[in-house]
Enzyme design. Structure first.
Site, PDB file in Angstrom:
ATOM      1  N   GLN A 172       0.837  -1.197   0.000  1.00  0.00           N
ATOM      2  CA  GLN A 172       0.000   0.000   0.000  1.00  0.00           C
ATOM      3  C   GLN A 172       0.877   1.254   0.000  1.00  0.00           C
ATOM      4  OE1 GLN A 172      -3.158   0.422  -0.399  1.00  0.00           O
ATOM      5  NE2 GLN A 172      -4.228  -1.438   0.241  1.00  0.00           N
ATOM      6  N   CYS A 205     -10.718  -1.161  -3.746  1.00  0.00           N
ATOM      7  CA  CYS A 205     -10.084   0.086  -4.188  1.00  0.00           C
ATOM      8  C   CYS A 205     -10.881   0.722  -5.319  1.00  0.00           C
ATOM      9  CB  CYS A 205      -8.642  -0.177  -4.641  1.00  0.00           C
ATOM     10  SG  CYS A 205      -8.514  -1.324  -6.024  1.00  0.00           S
TER      11      CYS A 205
END
Length: 451
Positions: free
Chosen positions: A286, A408
């Site tokens: 991430q 996402c």
């Protein structure tokens, strides 16, 4: 209205993903970019019944929402379309966009817990991938981001608000160094040239820095002096890894034909929620470390008490979420398509002393149905296209009482939730997490329960 017409209008509704829909007369205008209230000049790309697709040519007037002074690259670089909007307003916009997507698919009756802001709205990125090029044809060498709406022109983003000074120092010193060497940058059209990309990664919690210079093999250049220049920089983080990647692939992407370690090791370390992770030059992690800690804490809260439960971590990447859940679970099984990520996940589990984690390589849609073990809980964290319909069928076929979906891309999320509903799962609660301040993107966590 016809193709190539030049039109002026005020931007109307902003939709998730950085697009906008406006009205001009009785025609619906669809455009990439734009903030509600902006007045713009645009070129018509395509028309159809009652609609038109356009490309912005010029910003004529700012939106009343734009009250923050952005970075000096704002109108050139396409990275941060919302940087001029106050952060609290950005969160409001994203929250409404996600809820609109749920309502458009008639998904009701769940507990909505709002949106969490990033711990840092600036300087939050732990990875940047820069491209070599020039800002104008035959101009001096540049290194940075593609100009907004352009495939070739590159702007050196030495005033970027998303990264700290370590990134800026590496970026500016690299472009200055190679400007003096007069080496050609790689041109995508002719596939000729040498300098391709610069990738910088940082362990935010460990203070370790990785610099990866990416070139073709078309020039035989000794990188020793470049390495020494980097080591002389006064960076906050330790220069733990300096790499040279040879990439002769035709695509405009960082790929590896050969990896040379110029200094240190071929990975950096990072820590997340008390766990240790090694990050290789090509592994996924991430990009907002502090935000990821918040996101995974949120997911753990959605999971609740999972002591002595069997957990499936699907699309597991380097196994971050699965390992966060492993402390209380009896067993965690992870499935990930990219073999390098699976190797990293298993190595990270060993590094953290987790003996109840097992990560396997394979396509989720094909591999998951071969598992003989029945999960009590399934965690799904797919890429932007979401989960394939066949995979949803097989995931639902396990009959797990709970599924936690981390997305996402809420556009594909809501479509997948409709599919899960067909197999007897309803949405219990939803919460958004802003992992990407100043951009149009947001993460969404959903808990599903078996009816």
């Amino acid at each position: 209205m016809k193709r190539r017409d030049i039109i002026e209008f005020e931007v109307g509704k902003m939709e998730f993903g950085g697009t906008s829909v406006s009205m001009l007369g009785n025609r619906e205008i669809h455009m990439k970019g734009g903030l509600t209230g902006q007045k713009v000049k645009a070129s018509v790309k395509k028309t159809r019944s009652g609609k038109a697709d356009v490309k912005m040519l010029e910003l004529l007037e700012n939106s009343p929402m734009e009250t923050v002074t952005p970075c000096k690259h704002f109108n050139a670089c396409g990275g941060c379309s919302m940087l001029s909007v106050p952060y609290e307003k950005q969160l409001e916009i994203k929250e409404k966009q996600v809820m609109d997507l749920f309502l458009n698919q008639d998904i009701f009756g769940f507990q909505f817990q709002g949106i969490e802001g990033s711990p840092q709205e600036r300087l939050y990125r732990n990875k940047m991938e820069y491209t070599f090029g020039d800002e104008v044809k035959d101009g001096p060498l540049t290194l940075g981001m593609h100009k907004k709406g352009r495939h070739i022109d590159i702007v050196t983003v030495d005033g970027c608000f998303l990264v700290d000074q370590d990134f800026i120092k590496v970026l500016t010193s690299t472009v200055e160094y190679f400007n003096e060497k007069d080496l050609p940058y790689y041109r995508g059209m002719s596939h000729k040239g040498y300098l391709r990309h610069l990738v910088v990664r940082k362990g935010v919690n460990t203070k370790e820095l990785m610099v990866n210079i990416v070139t073709s093999s078309q020039v035989d250049f000794d990188m020793t002096e470049y390495k020494e220049m980097l080591l002389s920089l006064d960076t906050d983080a330790e220069m733990a890894s300096i790499l040279h990647t040879i990439n002769d692939g035709l695509a405009d992407a960082v790929q590896c034909d050969e990896l040379r370690v110029l200094h240190g090791r071929d990975y950096i370390n990072e820590e997340l929620l008390g766990l240790k992770f090694t990050i290789s030059p090509f592994s996924f992690f991430q990009t907002n470390t502090k935000g990821a800690e918040k996101l995974y804490t949120m997911a753990r809260e959605f999971v609740g008490d999972h002591s002595d439960k069997v957990v499936f971590d699907l699309y597991s990447g380097t196994g971050t979420i699965g390992q966060v859940m492993a402390g209380a679970a009896s067993k965690v099984y992870g499935i990930e398509l990219i073999e390098e990520a699976v190797v990293a996940a298993n190595n990270n589990a060993k590094l953290n002393g987790l003996t109840n984690c097992e990560f396997v390589a394979g396509d989720v849609g094909k591999t998951v149905k071969n598992f003989k073990v029945k999960p009590d809980l399934i965690i799904v964290d797919p890429p932007r296209p979401g989960v394939h319909k066949d995979a949803i069928r097989d995931i639902a076929g396990f009959g797990a009482k709970e599924i936690v979906y981390i997305s996402c891309n809420p556009k594909t999320l809501v479509l997948d939730l409709v599919e899960f509903k067909n197999y007897g799962y309803e949405v219990e609660k939803v919460k958004c997490m802003d992992m990407f301040p100043n951009t149009p993107h947001v993460e969404t966590v959903v808990k599903l329960k078996k009816i």
